[in-house]
Design a protein around this motif. Structure first.
Motif, short mmCIF file in Angstrom:
data_model
loop_
_atom_site.label_atom_id
_atom_site.label_comp_id
_atom_site.label_asym_id
_atom_site.label_seq_id
_atom_site.Cartn_x
_atom_site.Cartn_y
_atom_site.Cartn_z
N LEU A 1 0.83 -1.20 0.00
CA LEU A 1 0.00 0.00 0.00
C LEU A 1 0.86 1.25 0.00
N ILE A 2 1.83 1.30 0.88
CA ILE A 2 2.73 2.46 0.96
C ILE A 2 3.49 2.63 -0.35
N SER A 3 4.02 1.56 -0.88
CA SER A 3 4.76 1.60 -2.13
C SER A 3 3.87 2.06 -3.29
N THR A 4 2.64 1.57 -3.33
CA THR A 4 1.71 1.95 -4.40
C THR A 4 1.35 3.43 -4.31
N ILE A 5 1.11 3.92 -3.09
CA ILE A 5 0.83 5.35 -2.91
C ILE A 5 2.01 6.17 -3.41
N GLU A 6 3.20 5.77 -2.99
CA GLU A 6 4.42 6.49 -3.36
C GLU A 6 4.58 6.54 -4.88
N LYS A 7 4.39 5.41 -5.54
CA LYS A 7 4.52 5.36 -7.01
C LYS A 7 3.45 6.19 -7.70
N ALA A 8 2.23 6.16 -7.18
CA ALA A 8 1.15 6.95 -7.78
C ALA A 8 1.45 8.45 -7.67
N LEU A 9 1.98 8.86 -6.52
CA LEU A 9 2.34 10.27 -6.35
C LEU A 9 3.47 10.67 -7.29
N GLN A 10 4.45 9.81 -7.42
CA GLN A 10 5.60 10.10 -8.28
C GLN A 10 5.21 10.14 -9.76
N SER A 11 4.21 9.35 -10.15
CA SER A 11 3.82 9.29 -11.57
C SER A 11 3.12 10.56 -12.03
N LYS A 12 2.48 11.27 -11.11
CA LYS A 12 1.73 12.50 -11.40
C LYS A 12 0.58 12.25 -12.38
N ASN A 13 0.08 11.02 -12.43
CA ASN A 13 -1.03 10.68 -13.32
C ASN A 13 -2.38 10.68 -12.60
N CYS A 14 -2.40 11.02 -11.33
CA CYS A 14 -3.64 10.99 -10.55
C CYS A 14 -3.98 12.39 -10.06
N SER A 15 -5.27 12.71 -10.07
CA SER A 15 -5.73 13.96 -9.46
C SER A 15 -5.59 13.86 -7.95
N CYS B 1 -6.88 3.84 2.42
CA CYS B 1 -7.38 3.43 3.73
C CYS B 1 -6.22 2.76 4.45
N ILE B 2 -5.77 3.41 5.51
CA ILE B 2 -4.59 2.91 6.21
C ILE B 2 -4.76 3.15 7.70
N ASN B 3 -4.43 2.15 8.50
CA ASN B 3 -4.61 2.26 9.94
C ASN B 3 -3.32 2.52 10.71
N PHE B 4 -2.21 2.27 10.09
CA PHE B 4 -0.94 2.45 10.79
C PHE B 4 0.06 3.06 9.82
N LEU B 5 0.71 4.12 10.24
CA LEU B 5 1.73 4.77 9.42
C LEU B 5 2.92 5.06 10.33
N ASN B 6 4.01 4.32 10.12
CA ASN B 6 5.19 4.57 10.95
C ASN B 6 5.94 5.79 10.42
N GLU B 7 6.92 6.22 11.15
CA GLU B 7 7.66 7.44 10.80
C GLU B 7 8.36 7.31 9.45
N GLN B 8 8.95 6.18 9.17
CA GLN B 8 9.64 5.96 7.89
C GLN B 8 8.66 6.06 6.72
N ASP B 9 7.50 5.43 6.83
CA ASP B 9 6.50 5.50 5.77
C ASP B 9 5.96 6.91 5.60
N ARG B 10 5.76 7.60 6.71
CA ARG B 10 5.27 8.98 6.65
C ARG B 10 6.26 9.87 5.91
N LEU B 11 7.55 9.69 6.18
CA LEU B 11 8.58 10.47 5.49
C LEU B 11 8.63 10.15 3.99
N ARG B 12 8.50 8.87 3.65
CA ARG B 12 8.46 8.46 2.23
C ARG B 12 7.32 9.16 1.51
N LEU B 13 6.16 9.16 2.13
CA LEU B 13 4.99 9.77 1.49
C LEU B 13 5.13 11.29 1.42
N GLN B 14 5.69 11.89 2.45
CA GLN B 14 5.91 13.34 2.42
C GLN B 14 6.86 13.74 1.30
N ARG B 15 7.95 12.97 1.12
CA ARG B 15 8.89 13.25 0.03
C ARG B 15 8.21 13.14 -1.32
#
Length: 130
Positions: A75-89, A94-108
């Motif tokens: 899920l985290i990897s798919t979110i990250e790739k979707a954001l990087q692709s810039k093909n989504c509005s 749906c996520i229940n747990f987000l650790n600090e490392q995952d949060r930083l990945r998504l923020q970047r």
């Protein structure tokens, strides 16, 4: 969604899933994103998005993609790739747990993207302690 009328002054609204709640609460914003010529990506670890809700929200069902049954690490990897692709509005996950490392990945990934990210907590699932 079902509405339980307890008294004339009190109405209780229950949503079947967090996705239905997001569609209801953010309908104007999602309709605005719907005008873009980009995908609308919905991600979850189980099936949660119904076509009838998409229709009710006024979204173009041809643009909406729902990937279900994703494990947390995918899920985290798919979110990250979707954001990087810039093909989504936007991306809704749906996520229940987000650790600090995952949060930083998504923020970047968000910093380099023009995509909006909605992280939705699903109260209906069992909470997992890590």
């Amino acid at each position: 969604m079902f509405i339980e009328l307890t008294t004339p002054q009190l109405m209780i609204v229950n949503f079947e899933t967090p996705f239905q709640q997001l569609l209801q609460q953010q309908r104007p914003l999602l309709r605005k994103f719907n005008k873009a010529k980009k995908w609308q990506l919905w991600l979850s670890d189980r099936p949660m998005l119904k076509r009838s809700w998409i229709h009710f929200a006024g979204l173009d069902k041809q643009k909406v993609i729902h990937l279900a049954n994703l494990k947390h690490e995918n899920l985290i990897s798919t979110i990250e790739k979707a954001l990087q692709s810039k093909n989504c509005s936007y991306v809704v996950a749906c996520i229940n747990f987000l650790n600090e490392q995952d949060r930083l990945r998504l923020q970047r990934a968000l910093l380099l993207s023009d995509t909006c990210l909605f992280l939705v907590h699903d109260d209906t699932q069992n909470i997992q302690y890590h």
